[in-house]
Design an enzyme around this catalytic site. Sequence first.
Site, PDB file in Angstrom:
ATOM      1  N   GLY A  49       0.779  -1.232   0.000  1.00  0.00           N
ATOM      2  CA  GLY A  49       0.000   0.000   0.000  1.00  0.00           C
ATOM      3  C   GLY A  49       0.811   1.282   0.000  1.00  0.00           C
ATOM      4  O   GLY A  49       0.401   2.286  -0.577  1.00  0.00           O
ATOM      5  N   GLU A 104       3.700   4.627   5.961  1.00  0.00           N
ATOM      6  CA  GLU A 104       2.467   3.839   5.835  1.00  0.00           C
ATOM      7  C   GLU A 104       1.471   4.536   4.914  1.00  0.00           C
ATOM      8  O   GLU A 104       1.501   5.758   4.752  1.00  0.00           O
ATOM      9  CB  GLU A 104       1.822   3.665   7.225  1.00  0.00           C
ATOM     10  N   ASP A 108      -6.011   2.917  10.101  1.00  0.00           N
ATOM     11  CA  ASP A 108      -7.439   2.722  10.320  1.00  0.00           C
ATOM     12  C   ASP A 108      -7.645   2.446  11.811  1.00  0.00           C
ATOM     13  O   ASP A 108      -7.861   3.363  12.593  1.00  0.00           O
ATOM     14  CB  ASP A 108      -7.911   1.566   9.433  1.00  0.00           C
ATOM     15  N   VAL A 158     -11.403   3.589   1.279  1.00  0.00           N
ATOM     16  CA  VAL A 158     -10.845   4.302   0.130  1.00  0.00           C
ATOM     17  C   VAL A 158      -9.866   3.429  -0.640  1.00  0.00           C
ATOM     18  O   VAL A 158      -9.278   2.493  -0.095  1.00  0.00           O
ATOM     19  CB  VAL A 158     -10.149   5.603   0.570  1.00  0.00           C
ATOM     20  N   ASP A 164      -5.663  -0.620  -1.962  1.00  0.00           N
ATOM     21  CA  ASP A 164      -6.391  -1.583  -2.793  1.00  0.00           C
ATOM     22  C   ASP A 164      -7.727  -1.998  -2.218  1.00  0.00           C
ATOM     23  O   ASP A 164      -8.006  -1.823  -1.037  1.00  0.00           O
ATOM     24  CB  ASP A 164      -5.555  -2.862  -2.942  1.00  0.00           C
ATOM     25  N   ARG A 170      -4.929  -0.064  -6.972  1.00  0.00           N
ATOM     26  CA  ARG A 170      -3.728   0.598  -6.443  1.00  0.00           C
ATOM     27  C   ARG A 170      -3.173   1.621  -7.424  1.00  0.00           C
ATOM     28  O   ARG A 170      -2.505   2.574  -7.035  1.00  0.00           O
ATOM     29  CB  ARG A 170      -2.624  -0.432  -6.164  1.00  0.00           C
TER      30      ARG A 170
HETATM   31  P1  IMP Z   1      -5.245  -0.929  10.610  1.00  0.00           P
HETATM   32  O1  IMP Z   1      -4.417  -2.027  11.205  1.00  0.00           O
HETATM   33  O2  IMP Z   1      -6.701  -1.114  10.895  1.00  0.00           O
HETATM   34  O3  IMP Z   1      -4.754   0.448  10.994  1.00  0.00           O
HETATM   35  O4  IMP Z   1      -5.153  -1.084   9.048  1.00  0.00           O
HETATM   36  C1  IMP Z   1      -4.060  -0.639   8.332  1.00  0.00           C
HETATM   37  C2  IMP Z   1      -3.965  -1.308   6.980  1.00  0.00           C
HETATM   38  O5  IMP Z   1      -5.252  -1.718   6.498  1.00  0.00           O
HETATM   39  C3  IMP Z   1      -3.434  -0.317   5.960  1.00  0.00           C
HETATM   40  O6  IMP Z   1      -2.042  -0.381   5.865  1.00  0.00           O
HETATM   41  C4  IMP Z   1      -4.148  -0.751   4.691  1.00  0.00           C
HETATM   42  O7  IMP Z   1      -3.387  -1.727   4.013  1.00  0.00           O
HETATM   43  C5  IMP Z   1      -5.444  -1.351   5.155  1.00  0.00           C
HETATM   44  N1  IMP Z   1      -6.575  -0.373   5.092  1.00  0.00           N
HETATM   45  C6  IMP Z   1      -7.168   0.273   6.117  1.00  0.00           C
HETATM   46  N2  IMP Z   1      -8.141   1.089   5.706  1.00  0.00           N
HETATM   47  C7  IMP Z   1      -8.173   0.961   4.358  1.00  0.00           C
HETATM   48  C8  IMP Z   1      -8.975   1.575   3.322  1.00  0.00           C
HETATM   49  O8  IMP Z   1      -9.863   2.427   3.541  1.00  0.00           O
HETATM   50  N3  IMP Z   1      -8.698   1.176   2.052  1.00  0.00           N
HETATM   51  C9  IMP Z   1      -7.730   0.268   1.742  1.00  0.00           C
HETATM   52  N4  IMP Z   1      -6.958  -0.321   2.669  1.00  0.00           N
HETATM   53  C10 IMP Z   1      -7.178   0.020   3.971  1.00  0.00           C
HETATM   54 MG    MG Z   2      -4.007  -3.330   2.080  1.00  0.00          MG
END
Ligand code: IMP
Ligand code: MG
Length: 185
Positions: A49, A104, A108, A158, A164, A170
């Site tokens: 990403g 990064e 999220d 998004v 993706d 991407r």
């Molecule tokens: P987290 O562990 O929930 O913070 O997620 C982080 C990872 O989830 C990011 O590095 C992305 O690869 C993926 N991700 C989180 N939100 C999105 C989104 O809205 N679109 C696409 N990938 C996401």
């Molecule tokens: Mg991802």
Amino acid sequence: MAISPNLHDDIEEILIPQHTLQARIAELASAISQDFAGKDLVLVGILKGAVMFMVDLARSLNVPLDMDFMAISSYGNSTESSGVVRILKDLDQPIAGKHVLLVEDIIDTGLTLRYLVEILGSRGPASLTICTLLDKEKAEHKVLEPAYIGFTIPDRFVVGYGLDYAQKYRNLPYIGVLKSSVYSE
Ligand code: IMP
Ligand code: MG
């Protein structure tokens, strides 16, 4: 799932256009260049990403640096965080004594980053700093506060500019919201 032959047709709304992304990245780069001047800097990009962001950011930095990558799996093909993170590819070089800038694509839940900070922090870097292109605004308080944030966005799924859905989208040059028909069909 139905993906249109023209990727742009699957986008409901463009959240961050290409020129806005590039202008903000130039701002981040000038702050980072100042903050890390004279330091042994290594950019650590999280595959896949962060790739687009990492290369555009690196091109705008005018300080000497190393680039390294890590691949982890966090999401599978779903649009929600599983909380399970696995290292698929580790760094090529040791980071002990180096100033690490973790690059990064998006934060999220913050679970992925929290795990990465733990792992990398245990390897004895001189410093460990987080730079994320996107940060989702959420009600709950986040444990990690990134030093550099490109954009704070609403809590929507998004795609584009590295991000993706099921490994696609991407290559879109902007950040957009996917039409819900793409994942409900
Ligand atoms: P987290 O562990 O929930 O913070 O997620 C982080 C990872 O989830 C990011 O590095 C992305 O690869 C993926 N991700 C989180 N939100 C999105 C989104 O809205 N679109 C696409 N990938 C996401
Ligand atoms: Mg991802």
